[in-house]
Every structure is written in C-alpha cells, then in structure tokens.
Design a protein around this motif. Sequence first.
Motif, PDB file in Angstrom:
ATOM      1  N   VAL A  20      -4.474 -62.418 -98.011  1.00 56.71           N
ATOM      2  CA  VAL A  20      -5.487 -62.170 -99.216  1.00 56.71           C
ATOM      3  C   VAL A  20      -6.245 -63.660 -99.089  1.00 56.71           C
ATOM      4  N   ILE A  21      -7.695 -63.669 -98.878  1.00 57.80           N
ATOM      5  CA  ILE A  21      -8.200 -64.949 -98.927  1.00 57.80           C
ATOM      6  C   ILE A  21      -9.548 -64.832-100.104  1.00 57.80           C
ATOM      7  N   GLU A  22      -9.681 -65.969-100.669  1.00 59.11           N
ATOM      8  CA  GLU A  22     -10.695 -65.945-101.736  1.00 59.11           C
ATOM      9  C   GLU A  22     -11.846 -67.018-101.215  1.00 59.11           C
ATOM     10  N   ALA A  59      -1.270 -55.774-101.551  1.00 60.88           N
ATOM     11  CA  ALA A  59      -1.576 -57.059-101.804  1.00 60.88           C
ATOM     12  C   ALA A  59      -2.910 -57.215-102.582  1.00 60.88           C
ATOM     13  N   LEU A  60      -3.896 -56.232-102.704  1.00 66.83           N
ATOM     14  CA  LEU A  60      -4.958 -56.426-103.533  1.00 66.83           C
ATOM     15  C   LEU A  60      -4.464 -56.038-104.893  1.00 66.83           C
ATOM     16  N   ALA A  61      -3.595 -55.232-105.252  1.00 62.79           N
ATOM     17  CA  ALA A  61      -3.128 -54.827-106.388  1.00 62.79           C
ATOM     18  C   ALA A  61      -2.557 -56.105-107.201  1.00 62.79           C
ATOM     19  N   LEU A  67      -5.583 -47.303-101.166  1.00 63.86           N
ATOM     20  CA  LEU A  67      -5.894 -48.171-102.625  1.00 63.86           C
ATOM     21  C   LEU A  67      -5.962 -46.951-103.792  1.00 63.86           C
ATOM     22  N   ARG A  68      -6.188 -45.801-103.557  1.00 68.23           N
ATOM     23  CA  ARG A  68      -6.195 -44.753-104.829  1.00 68.23           C
ATOM     24  C   ARG A  68      -4.711 -44.596-105.344  1.00 68.23           C
ATOM     25  N   LEU A  69      -3.855 -44.780-104.320  1.00 69.86           N
ATOM     26  CA  LEU A  69      -2.564 -44.694-104.682  1.00 69.86           C
ATOM     27  C   LEU A  69      -2.006 -45.776-105.547  1.00 69.86           C
ATOM     28  N   PHE A 119     -11.185 -61.229-100.092  1.00 77.17           N
ATOM     29  CA  PHE A 119     -11.107 -60.298 -98.508  1.00 77.17           C
ATOM     30  C   PHE A 119      -9.549 -60.120 -98.349  1.00 77.17           C
ATOM     31  N   VAL A 120      -9.202 -58.900 -98.261  1.00 71.86           N
ATOM     32  CA  VAL A 120      -7.798 -58.513 -97.787  1.00 71.86           C
ATOM     33  C   VAL A 120      -7.727 -57.739 -96.532  1.00 71.86           C
TER      34      VAL A 120
END
Length: 204
Positions: free
Chosen positions: A200-202, A47-49, A73-75, A151-152
Amino acid sequence: MSKKFLDKAYDLETQEATLTHYDRWAASYDAEIAENGYATPGRIAEALASVQSDMSEPVLDFGCGTGLSGLALRLQGFQTIDGMEPSGEMLEQARAKGAYRHLTQIEVTETQPIAKGAYRLITGCGVLGTGAAPPTVFDMVMHALPRGGLFVFSYNDHALADPAYTGKLNEWLDCSAARLLSREHGDHLPGIDLKSTVYVIEKS
C-alpha cells in the motif's frame, strides 16, 4: 492440478503475446487459478480496507482480468468499483460477475488510459510483473493518482526477483514522491508454491 495456461504466463515477452495468451485463457482462467489457491485478490482488498474507511468512494481495479479482484473488493464492502483491462475476452468474464459499475477495454499501447485525478484509490492485482504489464505501467498509475491517492498492488516472486520492478517502486519511495504504508509477503498461488508481496503506497 491444472496449469495449462498458468505455466506459460510468466514467459510472455511481448505485450501482443500477453494479450493473445489472456484472451485464450479467459474461459478457463477462474477455474485454473482457483485450483491453485489464488490468494492475492483477497489480500489486496483487505489491505485497502485497512486504510480506507469510506466504502462508497470509487476504486479503479486496473488490469481487472476476469473480475476476481472486483469480487474480492465487493466482499470487503467496497460499493463502487470500475475495471480496466486490455483483454476483451477477460472483460466478458468480468462483466458476467456483476461486481463493477463500469468496465473499460484499454489498448496495451495507450500511454495514459487513466484520466489524471479520476480515482484516488487504484488497485493492481497481479498486473505488474513478468508476463504481464511492464514496469512503466507503475509510473502511469502513479501519475494518474492525485496527492494523497493510494495504490494497492502486488509483486509476485517473479517480479520481486526483477530489479526493473522493484527499482521502479524504489524510485518513487526514495525521492519521497510516495510513501510506503504497508508491505506484506504471503500466499499468491500456493498450488505452484508462488508468493507475492502486497504493497500500500500513498502518493505524496
């Protein structure tokens, strides 16, 4: 399937009980969670990516636990990940994974452990919810973010059923202090038939 610690995780009523539980669980956490198909770290990283193209920008993995979320996150290609976690035993497990730049142990009583504006990207995987962090932690994370920060995070089915948690999210969205970019309900721990919603919020 083994659920020795998992069964108790959603009945913890104080921050002290929660910390003790996760310290004791640390050594067997990854194996027990893996047996039950822990899906949320990968879903949060994806979702962040999907909204963040610069993979070199630092990400704070708040409540990083044993580091499964950092590995996810690394993956996805994120290169600079810092972690914060109250359980020292969990942090030792996270440190061994080698996924983080910095790892910081925080106090459960600390009101603002994240320096304001230090991170534009913050994740919270399974952190907010019954038996974990209280709803006030949501405000703490949001106050730390700069305008335009992301913020995810996830709410599992237990948190989704608790108006204290859903209400906290809606407080920010309803007054336009934040806007919802995405929301997806899906697998959390299929082994115990538990799902979660990844948001996912901004910050506005």
